[in-house]
Write a protein that holds these residues in place. Structure first.
Motif, PDB file in Angstrom:
ATOM      1  N   GLU A 188     -17.642  -6.906   1.978  1.00 57.26           N
ATOM      2  CA  GLU A 188     -17.612  -6.437   0.592  1.00 57.26           C
ATOM      3  C   GLU A 188     -16.581  -5.328   0.414  1.00 57.26           C
ATOM      4  OE1 GLU A 188     -21.548  -5.216  -0.456  1.00 57.26           O
ATOM      5  OE2 GLU A 188     -22.353  -7.253  -0.362  1.00 57.26           O
ATOM      6  N   LYS A 189     -16.523  -4.438   1.374  1.00 56.98           N
ATOM      7  CA  LYS A 189     -15.580  -3.332   1.319  1.00 56.98           C
ATOM      8  C   LYS A 189     -14.135  -3.845   1.357  1.00 56.98           C
ATOM      9  CE  LYS A 189     -15.748   1.317   3.149  1.00 56.98           C
ATOM     10  NZ  LYS A 189     -16.174   2.166   4.250  1.00 56.98           N
ATOM     11  N   GLN A 190     -13.877  -4.823   2.219  1.00 57.34           N
ATOM     12  CA  GLN A 190     -12.535  -5.383   2.322  1.00 57.34           C
ATOM     13  C   GLN A 190     -12.159  -6.121   1.043  1.00 57.34           C
ATOM     14  OE1 GLN A 190     -11.937  -7.933   5.660  1.00 57.34           O
ATOM     15  NE2 GLN A 190      -9.767  -8.216   5.255  1.00 57.34           N
ATOM     16  N   ALA A 191     -13.102  -6.871   0.475  1.00 57.00           N
ATOM     17  CA  ALA A 191     -12.829  -7.589  -0.768  1.00 57.00           C
ATOM     18  C   ALA A 191     -12.524  -6.609  -1.897  1.00 57.00           C
ATOM     19  CB  ALA A 191     -14.016  -8.462  -1.135  1.00 57.00           C
ATOM     20  N   LYS A 192     -13.264  -5.508  -1.938  1.00 58.05           N
ATOM     21  CA  LYS A 192     -13.037  -4.491  -2.961  1.00 58.05           C
ATOM     22  C   LYS A 192     -11.653  -3.871  -2.793  1.00 58.05           C
ATOM     23  CE  LYS A 192     -15.195  -0.309  -4.817  1.00 58.05           C
ATOM     24  NZ  LYS A 192     -16.289   0.651  -4.648  1.00 58.05           N
ATOM     25  N   ARG A 193     -11.260  -3.596  -1.551  1.00 64.84           N
ATOM     26  CA  ARG A 193      -9.951  -3.018  -1.261  1.00 64.84           C
ATOM     27  C   ARG A 193      -8.833  -3.974  -1.678  1.00 64.84           C
ATOM     28  NH1 ARG A 193      -9.957  -2.780   4.271  1.00 64.84           N
ATOM     29  NH2 ARG A 193     -11.579  -1.218   4.143  1.00 64.84           N
ATOM     30  N   GLU A 194      -8.985  -5.262  -1.350  1.00 64.14           N
ATOM     31  CA  GLU A 194      -7.954  -6.246  -1.706  1.00 64.14           C
ATOM     32  C   GLU A 194      -7.847  -6.405  -3.220  1.00 64.14           C
ATOM     33  OE1 GLU A 194      -9.026  -9.737   0.464  1.00 64.14           O
ATOM     34  OE2 GLU A 194      -8.289  -8.948   2.364  1.00 64.14           O
ATOM     35  N   LYS A 195      -8.973  -6.371  -3.909  1.00 64.92           N
ATOM     36  CA  LYS A 195      -8.970  -6.487  -5.365  1.00 64.92           C
ATOM     37  C   LYS A 195      -8.235  -5.309  -5.986  1.00 64.92           C
ATOM     38  CE  LYS A 195     -12.089  -6.613  -9.310  1.00 64.92           C
ATOM     39  NZ  LYS A 195     -13.463  -6.423  -9.763  1.00 64.92           N
ATOM     40  N   LYS A 196      -8.494  -4.125  -5.459  1.00 63.73           N
ATOM     41  CA  LYS A 196      -7.855  -2.916  -5.969  1.00 63.73           C
ATOM     42  C   LYS A 196      -6.343  -2.982  -5.750  1.00 63.73           C
ATOM     43  CE  LYS A 196      -8.915   2.004  -5.913  1.00 63.73           C
ATOM     44  NZ  LYS A 196      -9.636   3.056  -5.216  1.00 63.73           N
ATOM     45  N   LEU A 197      -5.926  -3.435  -4.563  1.00 68.08           N
ATOM     46  CA  LEU A 197      -4.492  -3.549  -4.278  1.00 68.08           C
ATOM     47  C   LEU A 197      -3.823  -4.581  -5.182  1.00 68.08           C
ATOM     48  CD1 LEU A 197      -4.431  -3.329  -0.382  1.00 68.08           C
ATOM     49  CD2 LEU A 197      -3.584  -1.647  -2.004  1.00 68.08           C
ATOM     50  N   ALA A 198      -4.511  -5.691  -5.446  1.00 67.40           N
ATOM     51  CA  ALA A 198      -3.961  -6.725  -6.325  1.00 67.40           C
ATOM     52  C   ALA A 198      -3.800  -6.195  -7.745  1.00 67.40           C
ATOM     53  CB  ALA A 198      -4.859  -7.951  -6.310  1.00 67.40           C
ATOM     54  N   GLU A 199      -4.766  -5.413  -8.203  1.00 66.21           N
ATOM     55  CA  GLU A 199      -4.661  -4.826  -9.538  1.00 66.21           C
ATOM     56  C   GLU A 199      -3.498  -3.846  -9.621  1.00 66.21           C
ATOM     57  OE1 GLU A 199      -8.461  -3.082 -10.327  1.00 66.21           O
ATOM     58  OE2 GLU A 199      -9.406  -5.014 -10.762  1.00 66.21           O
ATOM     59  N   LYS A 200      -3.320  -3.042  -8.577  1.00 69.84           N
ATOM     60  CA  LYS A 200      -2.201  -2.096  -8.556  1.00 69.84           C
ATOM     61  C   LYS A 200      -0.865  -2.837  -8.583  1.00 69.84           C
ATOM     62  CE  LYS A 200      -3.940   2.009  -6.194  1.00 69.84           C
ATOM     63  NZ  LYS A 200      -3.786   2.856  -5.001  1.00 69.84           N
TER      64      LYS A 200
END
Length: 66
Positions: A17-29
């Protein structure tokens, strides 16, 4: 034994979950940065000199050259 037992059993899920959240945040940036920059233009090719023309002093020192 309750907290420690629960921690080990859910550790893998929490990490995913933490990794998915991190990847989502990077994609948004990345999307935000690309939208801010606008469409990416192709880089202009450096102009090459015509070998048939001689290089003159005026050509080298003219600030308004094309």
């Amino acid at each position: 034994m309750g907290i420690h037992y629960d921690y080990k059993s859910t550790k893998g899920n929490k990490l995913m979950e933490k990794q998915a959240k991190r990847e989502k945040k990077l994609a948004e940036k990345k999307a935000k940065r690309l939208a801010k920059e606008g469409p990416k233009e192709e880089e202009a090719k450096p102009k090459t000199l015509d070998t048939s023309k001689p290089i003159t002093l005026d050509f080298l020192t003219n600030p308004d050259k094309e």
